[in-house]
Design a protein around this motif. Structure first.
Motif, mmCIF file in Angstrom:
data_model
loop_
_atom_site.group_PDB
_atom_site.id
_atom_site.type_symbol
_atom_site.label_atom_id
_atom_site.label_comp_id
_atom_site.label_asym_id
_atom_site.label_seq_id
_atom_site.Cartn_x
_atom_site.Cartn_y
_atom_site.Cartn_z
ATOM 1 N N ASP A 164 -26.808 19.558 5.140
ATOM 2 C CA ASP A 164 -27.901 19.505 4.167
ATOM 3 C C ASP A 164 -29.016 20.491 4.539
ATOM 4 O O ASP A 164 -29.296 20.710 5.720
ATOM 5 C CB ASP A 164 -28.458 18.086 4.108
ATOM 6 C CG ASP A 164 -29.512 17.933 3.029
ATOM 7 O OD1 ASP A 164 -30.704 17.992 3.380
ATOM 8 O OD2 ASP A 164 -29.144 17.762 1.867
ATOM 9 N N LYS A 165 -29.640 21.085 3.535
ATOM 10 C CA LYS A 165 -30.678 22.092 3.761
ATOM 11 C C LYS A 165 -31.829 21.562 4.610
ATOM 12 O O LYS A 165 -32.370 22.276 5.457
ATOM 13 C CB LYS A 165 -31.218 22.595 2.422
ATOM 14 C CG LYS A 165 -30.231 23.434 1.632
ATOM 15 C CD LYS A 165 -30.848 23.922 0.331
ATOM 16 C CE LYS A 165 -29.863 24.795 -0.445
ATOM 17 N NZ LYS A 165 -30.443 25.263 -1.733
ATOM 18 N N SER A 166 -32.223 20.316 4.377
ATOM 19 C CA SER A 166 -33.336 19.747 5.135
ATOM 20 C C SER A 166 -32.977 19.599 6.610
ATOM 21 O O SER A 166 -33.823 19.790 7.499
ATOM 22 C CB SER A 166 -33.729 18.382 4.556
ATOM 23 O OG SER A 166 -32.656 17.452 4.665
ATOM 24 N N GLN A 167 -31.718 19.270 6.901
ATOM 25 C CA GLN A 167 -31.277 19.127 8.286
ATOM 26 C C GLN A 167 -31.175 20.491 8.969
ATOM 27 O O GLN A 167 -31.467 20.620 10.161
ATOM 28 C CB GLN A 167 -29.940 18.383 8.335
ATOM 29 C CG GLN A 167 -30.046 16.930 7.891
ATOM 30 C CD GLN A 167 -28.699 16.260 7.741
ATOM 31 O OE1 GLN A 167 -27.748 16.855 7.244
ATOM 32 N NE2 GLN A 167 -28.618 15.007 8.169
ATOM 33 N N ILE A 168 -30.783 21.495 8.205
ATOM 34 C CA ILE A 168 -30.746 22.860 8.742
ATOM 35 C C ILE A 168 -32.160 23.324 9.062
ATOM 36 O O ILE A 168 -32.410 23.904 10.127
ATOM 37 C CB ILE A 168 -30.075 23.829 7.743
ATOM 38 C CG1 ILE A 168 -28.602 23.473 7.565
ATOM 39 C CG2 ILE A 168 -30.215 25.274 8.227
ATOM 40 C CD1 ILE A 168 -27.882 24.314 6.533
ATOM 41 N N ALA A 169 -33.082 23.056 8.148
ATOM 42 C CA ALA A 169 -34.480 23.465 8.350
ATOM 43 C C ALA A 169 -35.057 22.806 9.598
ATOM 44 O O ALA A 169 -35.783 23.448 10.374
ATOM 45 C CB ALA A 169 -35.302 23.096 7.124
ATOM 46 N N GLU A 170 -34.738 21.538 9.799
ATOM 47 C CA GLU A 170 -35.238 20.826 10.978
ATOM 48 C C GLU A 170 -34.670 21.426 12.258
ATOM 49 O O GLU A 170 -35.383 21.567 13.263
ATOM 50 C CB GLU A 170 -34.863 19.344 10.885
ATOM 51 C CG GLU A 170 -35.476 18.491 11.986
ATOM 52 C CD GLU A 170 -35.202 17.013 11.802
ATOM 53 O OE1 GLU A 170 -35.433 16.245 12.749
ATOM 54 O OE2 GLU A 170 -34.758 16.624 10.694
ATOM 55 N N ALA A 171 -33.379 21.810 12.213
ATOM 56 C CA ALA A 171 -32.755 22.431 13.386
ATOM 57 C C ALA A 171 -33.396 23.780 13.691
ATOM 58 O O ALA A 171 -33.613 24.137 14.851
ATOM 59 C CB ALA A 171 -31.259 22.601 13.154
ATOM 60 N N MET A 172 -33.734 24.525 12.631
ATOM 61 C CA MET A 172 -34.372 25.829 12.823
ATOM 62 C C MET A 172 -35.781 25.670 13.410
ATOM 63 O O MET A 172 -36.224 26.484 14.223
ATOM 64 C CB MET A 172 -34.456 26.577 11.485
ATOM 65 C CG MET A 172 -33.104 26.996 10.902
ATOM 66 S SD MET A 172 -32.138 28.102 11.952
ATOM 67 C CE MET A 172 -30.850 26.972 12.518
#
Length: 249
Positions: A164-172
């Motif tokens: 999910d985009k939100s999970q990717i953003a959090e990882a970044m």
């Protein structure tokens, strides 16, 4: 009760076994399946009816001498199919961590229905065997440190894995900027050393190489400045050494 001829696979048997509605269903035998761990063949009225996982056998109390209601057959088959899909998912997870999307694709390729797959995914999530958010963070850290990849390439990889985009953003957001900078420098300096030609051409090729590995332009510029400064320092040191040798002569 007919079993389709030519099929020895018990999973095929249970799809074709259809007892008449007015027949009493008595379990006459339960046998462990050879070469298939934790699975048992259930015989009804002396005929092989279906095969189930031992957990399903225990859940529905499928023992010799038990009478089965016709309405329960469907529930038994669905429960066993769900168990088989779960086992498939566990095996797939055994080699390395997987994303929710990867498991969904795997089970779909194996022919399991969408609603059943979702039940398996919910169970795996509840058991904390899959966690896309944690997966994204671990993947990001490993790709930066071990594979010397930049965040842009890593982001694309996570998107391909269905995160999910939100999970990717959090990882970044949690990405170690110093680790990314150092990884970019290591592969960039190696590329610089292995590139022949004039300084301008070497800089262009090194810059393009780092961009292709997914490092942001700001990180790449900082790496190029660092390499450029190292080269200048090296040239200055070499010049000073030559000058010292000249004075000694």
């Amino acid at each position: 009760m007919q079993i389709q001829e030519g099929h020895n696979d018990p999973s095929r048997v249970q799809r074709t076994w259809e007892p008449p509605a007015d027949t009493e269903l008595l379990i006459t035998s339960v046998e462990r399946e050879p070469r298939r761990a934790h699975r048992y063949r259930v015989y009804i009225n002396e005929e092989l009816a279906f095969s189930v996982h031992e957990d399903i056998m225990v859940k529905f109390r499928l023992v010799k001498g038990m009478l089965i209601e016709h309405r329960d057959l469907h529930s038994i088959m669905v429960a066993d199919e769900l168990q088989k899909a779960y086992v498939q998912a566990i095996r797939f997870l055994g080699s390395k961590p997987r994303t929710r999307h990867e498991i969904e694709q795997r089970l779909s390729q194996k022919g399991y229905e969408g609603s059943l797959i979702q039940q398996v995914l919910e169970r795996l999530t509840h058991e904390q065997l899959i966690d896309d958010g944690q997966y994204a963070k671990q993947w990001t850290d490993q790709r930066v440190r071990n594979h010397k990849k930049g965040r842009l390439m890593i982001k694309h990889e996570l998107q391909q894995k269905g995160i999910d985009k939100s999970q990717i953003a959090e990882a970044m957001e949690e990405l170690d900027l110093e680790a990314e900078q150092e990884s970019a420098f290591q592969v960039g300096y190696r590329k610089w050393q292995n590139t022949k030609g004039e300084r301008f051409d070497r800089k262009q090729k090194t810059f393009a190489f780092l961009m292709r590995r997914g490092f942001p332009s700001q990180v790449v510029r900082q790496v190029m400045q660092r390499i450029d400064q190292m080269e200048r320092d090296s040239e200055e040191a070499e010049y000073m050494n030559e000058e010292d040798d000249f004075l000694l002569d």
